[in-house]
Design a protein around this motif. Structure first.
Motif, PDB file in Angstrom:
ATOM      1  N   TRP A  29       0.857  -1.199   0.000  1.00 22.66           N
ATOM      2  CA  TRP A  29       0.000   0.000   0.000  1.00 22.66           C
ATOM      3  C   TRP A  29       0.885   1.238   0.000  1.00 22.66           C
ATOM      4  N   PRO A  30       0.503   2.264  -0.735  1.00 19.72           N
ATOM      5  CA  PRO A  30      -0.574   2.435  -1.712  1.00 19.72           C
ATOM      6  C   PRO A  30       0.010   2.412  -3.125  1.00 19.72           C
ATOM      7  N   LEU A  31       0.892   1.448  -3.380  1.00 14.87           N
ATOM      8  CA  LEU A  31       1.766   1.480  -4.549  1.00 14.87           C
ATOM      9  C   LEU A  31       1.158   0.769  -5.749  1.00 14.87           C
ATOM     10  N   SER A  32       1.997   0.252  -6.624  1.00 12.58           N
ATOM     11  CA  SER A  32       1.543  -0.400  -7.843  1.00 12.58           C
ATOM     12  C   SER A  32       2.553  -1.462  -8.245  1.00 12.58           C
ATOM     13  N   ALA A  33       2.288  -2.133  -9.347  1.00 14.48           N
ATOM     14  CA  ALA A  33       3.205  -3.143  -9.866  1.00 14.48           C
ATOM     15  C   ALA A  33       4.596  -2.574 -10.124  1.00 14.48           C
ATOM     16  N   ASP A  34       4.686  -1.264 -10.349  1.00 12.65           N
ATOM     17  CA  ASP A  34       5.972  -0.634 -10.646  1.00 12.65           C
ATOM     18  C   ASP A  34       6.940  -0.703  -9.472  1.00 12.65           C
ATOM     19  N   ASP A  35       6.414  -0.960  -8.269  1.00 13.67           N
ATOM     20  CA  ASP A  35       7.303  -1.056  -7.113  1.00 13.67           C
ATOM     21  C   ASP A  35       8.221  -2.275  -7.207  1.00 13.67           C
ATOM     22  N   TRP A  36       7.909  -3.193  -8.110  1.00  4.60           N
ATOM     23  CA  TRP A  36       8.709  -4.407  -8.289  1.00  4.60           C
ATOM     24  C   TRP A  36       9.702  -4.294  -9.445  1.00  4.60           C
ATOM     25  N   ASP A  37       9.980  -3.101  -9.924  1.00  8.87           N
ATOM     26  CA  ASP A  37      10.877  -2.931 -11.081  1.00  8.87           C
ATOM     27  C   ASP A  37      12.192  -3.685 -10.912  1.00  8.87           C
ATOM     28  N   ASN A  38      12.849  -3.520  -9.757  1.00 15.26           N
ATOM     29  CA  ASN A  38      14.150  -4.157  -9.553  1.00 15.26           C
ATOM     30  C   ASN A  38      14.066  -5.675  -9.610  1.00 15.26           C
ATOM     31  N   GLN A  39      12.991  -6.227  -9.058  1.00 10.74           N
ATOM     32  CA  GLN A  39      12.852  -7.674  -9.021  1.00 10.74           C
ATOM     33  C   GLN A  39      12.420  -8.232 -10.382  1.00 10.74           C
ATOM     34  N   HIS A  58      -5.624   0.854  -7.064  1.00  8.50           N
ATOM     35  CA  HIS A  58      -4.232   1.277  -7.077  1.00  8.50           C
ATOM     36  C   HIS A  58      -3.733   1.363  -8.525  1.00  8.50           C
ATOM     37  N   GLY A  59      -2.741   2.226  -8.745  1.00  7.59           N
ATOM     38  CA  GLY A  59      -2.074   2.286 -10.044  1.00  7.59           C
ATOM     39  C   GLY A  59      -3.030   2.492 -11.193  1.00  7.59           C
ATOM     40  N   ARG A  60      -2.953   1.585 -12.177  1.00 11.04           N
ATOM     41  CA  ARG A  60      -3.732   1.703 -13.410  1.00 11.04           C
ATOM     42  C   ARG A  60      -4.994   0.866 -13.408  1.00 11.04           C
ATOM     43  N   SER A  61      -5.276   0.177 -12.296  1.00 10.77           N
ATOM     44  CA  SER A  61      -6.529  -0.565 -12.188  1.00 10.77           C
ATOM     45  C   SER A  61      -7.680   0.389 -11.873  1.00 10.77           C
ATOM     46  N   SER A  62      -8.895  -0.125 -11.972  1.00  9.63           N
ATOM     47  CA  SER A  62     -10.074   0.708 -11.708  1.00  9.63           C
ATOM     48  C   SER A  62     -10.004   1.340 -10.322  1.00  9.63           C
ATOM     49  N   GLN A  63     -10.405   2.600 -10.224  1.00  9.65           N
ATOM     50  CA  GLN A  63     -10.439   3.296  -8.937  1.00  9.65           C
ATOM     51  C   GLN A  63     -11.750   2.950  -8.227  1.00  9.65           C
ATOM     52  N   THR A  64     -11.770   1.779  -7.639  1.00  8.45           N
ATOM     53  CA  THR A  64     -12.974   1.240  -7.037  1.00  8.45           C
ATOM     54  C   THR A  64     -13.336   1.948  -5.739  1.00  8.45           C
ATOM     55  N   GLY A  93       4.909 -11.521  -1.980  1.00  9.68           N
ATOM     56  CA  GLY A  93       4.113 -10.385  -1.543  1.00  9.68           C
ATOM     57  C   GLY A  93       4.866  -9.520  -0.563  1.00  9.68           C
ATOM     58  N   HIS A  94       4.815  -8.206  -0.783  1.00  6.81           N
ATOM     59  CA  HIS A  94       5.456  -7.249   0.124  1.00  6.81           C
ATOM     60  C   HIS A  94       4.400  -6.472   0.887  1.00  6.81           C
ATOM     61  N   SER A  95       4.552  -6.382   2.206  1.00  4.81           N
ATOM     62  CA  SER A  95       3.701  -5.545   3.032  1.00  4.81           C
ATOM     63  C   SER A  95       2.229  -5.950   2.898  1.00  4.81           C
ATOM     64  N   THR A  96       1.359  -5.052   2.437  1.00  9.99           N
ATOM     65  CA  THR A  96      -0.037  -5.411   2.200  1.00  9.99           C
ATOM     66  C   THR A  96      -0.136  -6.534   1.177  1.00  9.99           C
ATOM     67  N   GLY A  97       0.769  -6.542   0.216  1.00 12.77           N
ATOM     68  CA  GLY A  97       0.797  -7.621  -0.768  1.00 12.77           C
ATOM     69  C   GLY A  97       1.079  -8.971  -0.139  1.00 12.77           C
ATOM     70  N   GLY A  98       1.827  -8.974   0.975  1.00 22.85           N
ATOM     71  CA  GLY A  98       2.032 -10.219   1.706  1.00 22.85           C
ATOM     72  C   GLY A  98       0.745 -10.711   2.333  1.00 22.85           C
TER      73      GLY A  98
END
Length: 273
Positions: A29-39, A58-64, A93-98
């Protein structure tokens, strides 16, 4: 853009690069897939198929404005893995993604999954309760809600300092990393981000962790100021049967960006092991 549409009509944006065994990345939170650029760049070069999506809102997905809770996040991830027909996948998964990965495994099982990695992840429960005295008080999360609601742009700029450990003495600050975090955050929808605070702080993942029956790596910095290790990584590693715990002395919550060489090498060793 590559998207799938969920059963409630939400468009989920994703990246899908390369061939080989799939590695699926779930962001914080509150990031996007781009946070994984290095990986993603690293594992693509290692011969893996790398996939990362923007969580709903988040990011480019629908703003629900609805569905911004862990069950729906997990169902969205399941819909993506089904649409791409992923098999033998590694979920990171990182953080909320975990939390998202943990709930996905607990709710949908491990049939499609080979291994899991939780990095600075929020499980089992961030909130302090009578049964979870090591958690953070509700006032911490109320403060985050207030910051988002009153001046999200300023709050997102300020939180990058503890997120990356840049508030520590002698820290080498990267303004580029800070600006990248801010840009990702401001791309998302404020309603979804506001709701997600409750999702990442008040969801109890204890039973989900107990259901995980695949090799699991728990990675956590012991100077994580966002998701303190005591009530998260250390406890998760005990709840997942056979989990491997890797603690990083002095590293912050955002260690995937500040120390990608260290994190990527350990991820690769676990995946190949």
């Amino acid at each position: 853009m590559s998207t799938i549409t969920t059963k409630d009509g939400t468009e989920i944006y994703y990246k899908d690069w390369g061939r080989g065994q799939p590695i699926v990345f779930s962001h914080g939170w509150p990031l996007s897939a781009d946070d994984w650029d290095n990986q993603m760049l690293f594992f693509l070069a290692q011969g893996y198929r790398v996939i990362a999506h923007d969580r709903r809102g988040h990011g480019r997905s629908s703003q629900t404005w609805t569905g911004n809770e862990m069950d729906t996040y997990a169902d969205d991830l399941a819909a993506l893995t089904a649409a791409l027909d992923l098999k033998d996948a590694i979920h990171v998964g990182h953080s909320t993604g975990g939390g998202e990965v943990t709930r996905y495994l607990g709710r949908h099982g491990t049939k499609r999954v080979a291994k899991a990695v939780l990095i600075g992840a929020v499980p089992p429960l961030m909130l302090r309760t009578a049964a979870n005295p090591g958690g953070l008080p509700i006032e911490v999360f109320d403060g985050i809600r207030a910051g988002v609601a009153s001046n999200r742009a300023e709050f997102y700029r300020d939180i990058t300092l503890p997120f990356y450990g840049y508030n520590r003495a002698g820290a080498k600050i990267s303004e580029g990393i800070r600006q990248h975090w801010w840009l990702q955050g401001m791309m998302g929808g404020i309603k979804a981000h506001y709701d997600c605070i409750k999702a990442f702080s008040e969801t109890d993942f204890t039973e989900d962790l107990k259901k995980i029956d695949i090799p699991t790596l728990v990675m956590h910095g012991d100077d994580d100021q966002i998701v303190p290790i005591g009530a998260s990584g250390l406890m998760s590693a005990e709840l997942v049967k056979g989990a491997k715990l890797k603690v990083y002395p002095g590293l912050p919550h955002g260690m995937c960006a500040t120390h990608p060489d260290v994190i990527n090498a350990d991820l690769l060793a676990f995946i190949r092991g």
